[in-house]
Design an enzyme around this catalytic site. Structure first.
Site, mmCIF file in Angstrom:
data_model
loop_
_atom_site.group_PDB
_atom_site.id
_atom_site.type_symbol
_atom_site.label_atom_id
_atom_site.label_comp_id
_atom_site.label_asym_id
_atom_site.label_seq_id
_atom_site.Cartn_x
_atom_site.Cartn_y
_atom_site.Cartn_z
ATOM 1 N N GLU A 58 -4.157 6.998 -6.007
ATOM 2 C CA GLU A 58 -4.164 6.264 -7.272
ATOM 3 C C GLU A 58 -5.502 6.452 -7.975
ATOM 4 O O GLU A 58 -6.540 6.239 -7.337
ATOM 5 C CB GLU A 58 -3.910 4.774 -7.015
ATOM 6 C CG GLU A 58 -2.534 4.497 -6.432
ATOM 7 C CD GLU A 58 -2.343 3.058 -5.992
ATOM 8 O OE1 GLU A 58 -1.206 2.662 -5.730
ATOM 9 O OE2 GLU A 58 -3.360 2.322 -5.900
ATOM 10 N N ARG B 24 0.846 -1.189 0.000
ATOM 11 C CA ARG B 24 0.000 0.000 0.000
ATOM 12 C C ARG B 24 0.882 1.240 0.000
ATOM 13 O O ARG B 24 1.887 1.312 0.712
ATOM 14 C CB ARG B 24 -0.920 0.024 1.235
ATOM 15 C CG ARG B 24 -2.034 -1.007 1.196
ATOM 16 C CD ARG B 24 -3.080 -0.643 0.139
ATOM 17 N NE ARG B 24 -4.193 -1.592 0.112
ATOM 18 C CZ ARG B 24 -4.248 -2.649 -0.683
ATOM 19 N NH1 ARG B 24 -3.241 -2.911 -1.497
ATOM 20 N NH2 ARG B 24 -5.307 -3.442 -0.657
ATOM 21 N N HIS C 209 0.514 -0.056 -10.055
ATOM 22 C CA HIS C 209 -0.334 -0.939 -9.259
ATOM 23 C C HIS C 209 -0.752 -2.157 -10.079
ATOM 24 O O HIS C 209 -1.937 -2.544 -10.131
ATOM 25 C CB HIS C 209 -1.571 -0.201 -8.741
ATOM 26 C CG HIS C 209 -2.144 -0.837 -7.503
ATOM 27 N ND1 HIS C 209 -2.610 -0.111 -6.438
ATOM 28 C CD2 HIS C 209 -2.312 -2.138 -7.153
ATOM 29 C CE1 HIS C 209 -3.060 -0.928 -5.498
ATOM 30 N NE2 HIS C 209 -2.878 -2.174 -5.912
#
Length: 323
Positions: free
Chosen positions: A269, A240, A290
């Site tokens: 994000e 994270r 990601h």
């Protein structure tokens, strides 16, 4: 006969996989993506009893407007987008996805580690700049390369993903030390050693983060922690973004406090254009969007488990319950 369940998938395009329909009577609606302000209207319009969301948040104020909602199936492991306390108060069951990325994320973790330790980006830049072509030798030096064998990997967090990373590390001949809040009952069998946070921070050649984002772990790694790491250490984060102070990391990389970092996550994000790490153009920093979780195989496992969770709740045997 009871009315069929109404299911709404708020961000269907967040997973690229074939989703089977649940094996009970239901109505199904899906949207490629949903802005936060659109979620309530779409769920109310469908009279949704089951909401499926990957990254669309549902907070207490949203839940107040959704009296028909009985279950939220999160199409991910992290549930920080959901107000879990509010769900408990309202009797809304929340389930998540578990252990679906035990191959894809550890492989990505080591892709980042290997690229940094082998100086792949730096040497590619040298070749593109014509330096190898002008070399007086058959090979090009300039960036120190380090083996993984014999080095120490420090893991912060030791769930399914941390264990899989440790297994790969052992295959490379690395020593693995682990810091986690829960005692390690099987450390010896796994070939790892339990260590304090301080030892992981100060003695590891590579530190890899595998923790959830909580008030206790937010900015776990900041300037004061980075300065205590070895000068030749790498920091890897496929967990994270909020676990690390991004500005402090950028400063540490620019000034040589640590040797490098590989990240797959950012605090926000998608990131704003002025994100400090997004704009960090250094050969010792790798950033991926990601995508560590997103192998074709892992996404199919995810959606299969997602529907399993929904079917189990309807059958009265809920699974993977977080609230």
């Amino acid at each position: 006969m009871s009315a069929p369940h109404s299911i709404v998938f708020l961000d269907r395009d967040s997973v690229i996989a074939t989703i089977r329909r649940p094996a009970f009577e239901h109505r199904w609606a899906e949207y490629p993506a949903t802005r936060a302000g659109e979620a309530v209207a779409r769920l109310r319009e469908a009279g949704a009893s089951i909401a499926i969301t990957n990254k669309v948040p549902l907070r207490a104020a949203d839940l107040d407007q959704l009296p028909d909602l009985k279950m939220i199936a999160v199409a991910a492991t992290g549930t920080d987008i959901i107000d879990l306390a509010a769900c408990r108060e309202r009797g809304i069951v929340v389930s998540n996805i578990r252990n679906y990325a035990v191959h894809t994320l550890p492989e990505h973790t080591f892709a980042l580690i290997l690229a940094l330790r082998r100086q792949i980006v730096a040497y590619r830049a040298d070749i593109e700049a014509g330096l190898w072509q002008k070399s007086e030798r058959f090979c090009l030096f300039g960036h120190p390369i380090s083996d993984l064998a014999g080095s120490r990997l420090g893991l912060l967090g030791y769930g399914a993903l941390g264990k899989s990373v440790a297994q790969i590390a052992r295959a490379f001949g690395m020593e693995v030390i682990v810091h986690t809040r829960s005692p390690l009952a099987d450390a010896a069998a796994d070939g790892v050693r339990e260590a304090s946070f301080d030892e992981v921070l100060e003695s590891s050649d590579i530190i890899s983060l595998h923790l959830p984002l909580t008030p206790q772990t937010r900015e776990l790694i900041g300037a004061s922690q980075l300065i205590r790491m070895k000068r030749n250490a790498l920091l890897i984060n496929t967990a994270r973004g909020g676990l690390v102070d991004e500005s402090a990391l950028a400063d540490a990389l620019r000034t040589g406090v640590i040797a490098g970092a590989g990240f797959d996550v950012l605090v926000q994000e998608p990131p704003p254009a002025d994100n400090v790490l997004l704009n960090l153009r250094l050969p010792n920093f790798l950033l991926t969007p990601h995508s560590a979780w997103a192998s074709t195989q892992a996404m199919q496992v995810l959606v299969d488990q997602l529907i399993d969770n929904v079917e189990a709740w309807v059958a009265g045997t809920p699974r993977n319950v977080v609230a």
